[in-house]
Design an enzyme around this catalytic site. Structure first.
Site, PDB file in Angstrom:
ATOM      1  N   THR A 200       0.798  -1.225   0.000  1.00  0.00           N
ATOM      2  CA  THR A 200       0.000   0.000   0.000  1.00  0.00           C
ATOM      3  C   THR A 200       0.845   1.298   0.000  1.00  0.00           C
ATOM      4  OG1 THR A 200      -1.663  -1.316   1.174  1.00  0.00           O
ATOM      5  CG2 THR A 200      -1.998   1.032   1.190  1.00  0.00           C
TER       6      THR A 200
ATOM      7  N   ASP B 244      -8.161  -9.879   1.391  1.00  0.00           N
ATOM      8  CA  ASP B 244      -8.398  -9.201   2.674  1.00  0.00           C
ATOM      9  C   ASP B 244      -9.674  -9.713   3.335  1.00  0.00           C
ATOM     10  OD1 ASP B 244      -6.119  -7.723   2.875  1.00  0.00           O
ATOM     11  OD2 ASP B 244      -7.030  -5.770   2.502  1.00  0.00           O
TER      12      ASP B 244
ATOM     13  N   SER C 201     -10.659  -3.605   5.493  1.00  0.00           N
ATOM     14  CA  SER C 201      -9.345  -2.996   5.307  1.00  0.00           C
ATOM     15  C   SER C 201      -8.791  -2.548   6.651  1.00  0.00           C
ATOM     16  CB  SER C 201      -9.498  -1.783   4.384  1.00  0.00           C
ATOM     17  OG  SER C 201      -8.297  -1.074   4.291  1.00  0.00           O
TER      18      SER C 201
ATOM     19  N   GLY D 166      -0.320  -2.962   5.777  1.00  0.00           N
ATOM     20  CA  GLY D 166      -1.240  -4.029   6.178  1.00  0.00           C
ATOM     21  C   GLY D 166      -1.902  -3.659   7.502  1.00  0.00           C
TER      22      GLY D 166
END
Ligand code: GLY
Length: 593
Positions: free
Chosen positions: A415, A455, A479, A501
């Protein structure tokens, strides 16, 4: 005089002595050192970051994960664009120069503070499970969960991307710059080439086997059969073509027509691990506008992204549980402060695993989880000198008589995060992802497709009780992304977020505590050591100086683990000046004017 003033380079002036001194002092081995040559302003910003000095500005500030991307956004802000305009420029460049982390094939959450109205809005551009997905998507024939990478690599893990639609919606609502202009830098870099950064080269080399499975990804990342190397010039004409299409026709060109068809063919046609994404999933995709989830923390209001993200709820719970304790008096070097933070985090992660998921599909006790009476009662568990011997989810007030089983989703760091404050007083915090590094490893149109569906919980039930975050058609996976804006008296004082994460939650909570309770400026708060507890080991950042806390924490009963903790925090504080900070553990910078 501690700050690097940003005005000089913008005006084309010579670097001030201070910034040049800092540049001279910085060791070449730093995480972002020796990155991309860039302008003098970029070099000064890199050096300042490594030296722990924030960038200072008056009008606008931008902080993100790669200098090319930050410069593209800065160009838009300098020309009078808004934070939403700049975000589109940053995201399109990030998708090229940091393809492992985010891009058109992924999803994002954005929180926006409107400088004119004082309103706060969040946009949910999360990837979505295809209509043909079932709760058994990640299970084998016997109902057992697949191995993580067996699920990730290939078409099975690909959710409907949300980033192109989110970019367009943010631009339509808050933009001032012509849409096509926002793609110019990314198109030029894609077509003329950019120098591969050390981080990108390292990650490609480490993932070569998986990146080599699909022809398009192999041809791009492993030309001539070997991983691309640091500093080599990389062109991505296919990405340039995709960007030209979106610049001309808007995001709908992504969701219908030839590109949508190619995305579907790539996912369904993956021989080893085909997925179920269909054209209808792309055609019906929608960005959702949701209310920000906020909690009062002492004299501030901390606002972020609610479900399907667990970000604001879990960061909010950690802060709410800590509120009765005087962290300022304890200070950042005190083991008892970290006992409190570690156990507050464990309690919050227990609730996260039980209750948090896409609230459009399962009732989530959003109010109950942040209720001050609930948190006060639960924080009494922290009144001890020792770590909690056992941690269980609490029982927040729940207006539905439902019972969920605990989830144990696998979440690995990935990310990217973008923080922007513009000259109109707007603030934007956006965390953006394709999930695992390089997502599904499937490439189409010059960008990677996400693996966001992993996820979800691979198990759908535990002992016959359903798990809130199980796969369901049309649902958005839970998330940890926590784009955050902190307000005082209704005005932004801190814009912050990170990749990483489920460690995102700890990185963001620590940075807020370090800034608000321990009085650190944004750069100090970002750079200060990480100690992260996600309801397992207490992870202490290797080489950070925090190792001294390991023995006292172990004595208190924590299982301590020393390891690298590679966040990618980007933050801006808003006060008399704008101060920008970028994570020295990564390649990003903060620039302002
Ligand atoms: N895939 C990272 C997150 O959404 O938390």
């Amino acid at each position: 005089m501690k700050y690097v003033t940003a005005v000089f380079a913008v005006l084309g002036l010579v670097l001030p002595a201070l910034a040049q001194d800092v540049a001279d002092q910085v060791a070449p081995e730093g995480a972002g050192a020796g990155l991309i040559a860039g302008s003098e302003q970029v070099q000064a910003a890199q050096a300042a970051k490594q030296a722990g000095i924030p960038t200072q500005a008056q009008d606008w500030m931008i902080a993100a994960a790669n200098p090319h991307a930050v410069e593209a956004g800065a160009k838009i802000l300098r020309a009078g664009g808004t934070a939403a305009d700049a975000m589109v420029a940053v995201q399109t460049v990030l998708g090229l120069v940091e393809p492992q982390s985010s891009g058109l094939g992924g999803g994002a959450f954005l929180i926006w503070y409107d400088g004119a109205t004082g309103e706060m809005t969040t946009l949910d551009g999360r990837e979505t499970a295809p209509l043909a997905a079932t709760p058994r998507l990640f299970q084998d024939d016997t109902g057992e969960p697949l191995g993580f990478y067996d699920a990730v690599v290939g078409g099975r893990s690909v959710g409907t991307p949300g980033t192109p639609a989110l970019m367009q919606q943010a631009h339509q609502r808050w933009g001032r710059t012509e849409w096509a202009t926002l793609f110019a830098d990314a198109i030029q870099l894609a077509e003329t080439g950019f120098h591969v950064s050390p981080r990108m080269a390292k990650l490609v080399a480490g993932d070569a086997e998986r990146l080599g499975r699909q022809q398009a990804a192999r041809a791009y990342f492993l030309p001539a059969g070997a991983p691309i190397t640091e500093g080599s010039l990389l062109k991505n004409p296919a990405y340039g073509e995709t960007l030209r299409l979106l610049a001309k026709e808007g995001a709908q060109a992504f969701y219908t027509g030839d590109l949508a068809n190619r995305i579907v063919q790539t996912v369904q046609g993956n021989v080893d691990n085909p997925g179920v994404l269909a054209e209808v999933d792309l055609a019906i995709y929608q960005v959702k506008t949701r209310a920000a989830v906020c909690i009062t923390y002492r004299i501030h209001e901390v606002c972020g992204m609610g479900p399907p993200s667990s970000g604001a709820l879990t960061v909010g719970q950690i802060l709410g549980l800590l509120e009765p304790f005087d962290l300022a008096a304890l200070g950042p070097d005190n083991a008892n402060a970290w006992r409190l933070i570690g156990d507050a985090s464990r309690l919050s992660f227990a609730d996260r695993a039980r209750y948090m998921a896409d609230a459009d599909f399962v009732p989530v006790p959003t109010k109950g989880l942040l209720d001050k009476t609930y948190l006060k009662t639960r924080s009494q568990l922290l009144q001890s000198d020792m770590s909690l011997p056992e941690v269980r989810p609490g029982e927040p007030e729940f207006d539905h008589a439902l019972n969920w089983a605990d989830d144990a989703s696998i979440e690995l760091p990935s990310t990217s995060h973008i923080s922007i404050v513009d000259s109109y007083g707007n603030a934007l915090s956006m965390t953006t992802t394709i999930e695992n590094a390089f997502g599904s490893r499937l490439m189409v149109g010059g960008f990677l497709l996400n693996n966001e569906l992993t996820d979800f919980s691979f198990r759908s039930h535990r002992d016959g009780v359903p798990i809130a975050n199980r796969v369901e058609p049309g649902k958005r996976p839970r998330s940890s992304m926590a784009p955050t804006i902190v307000l005082k008296d209704g005005k932004p004082v801190l814009v912050v977020g990170s990749p990483g994460g489920s460690r995102i939650i700890g990185y963001v909570a620590k940075t807020i505590i370090a800034h608000l309770d321990w009085g650190m400026d944004v750069q100090e708060a970002i750079s200060s050591p990480h100690l992260i507890n996600r309801f397992g080991t207490y992870d202490v950042e290797q080489g950070s100086g925090a190792e001294d806390l390991s023995a006292p924490l172990a004595k208190m009963g924590f299982e301590v683990n020393t390891r690298a903790l590679t966040s990618g925090l980007h933050a801006i504080s808003v006060g008399e000046h704008l101060l920008g900070g970028a994570d020295p553990r990564r390649e990003g910078i903060a620039l302002g004017q």
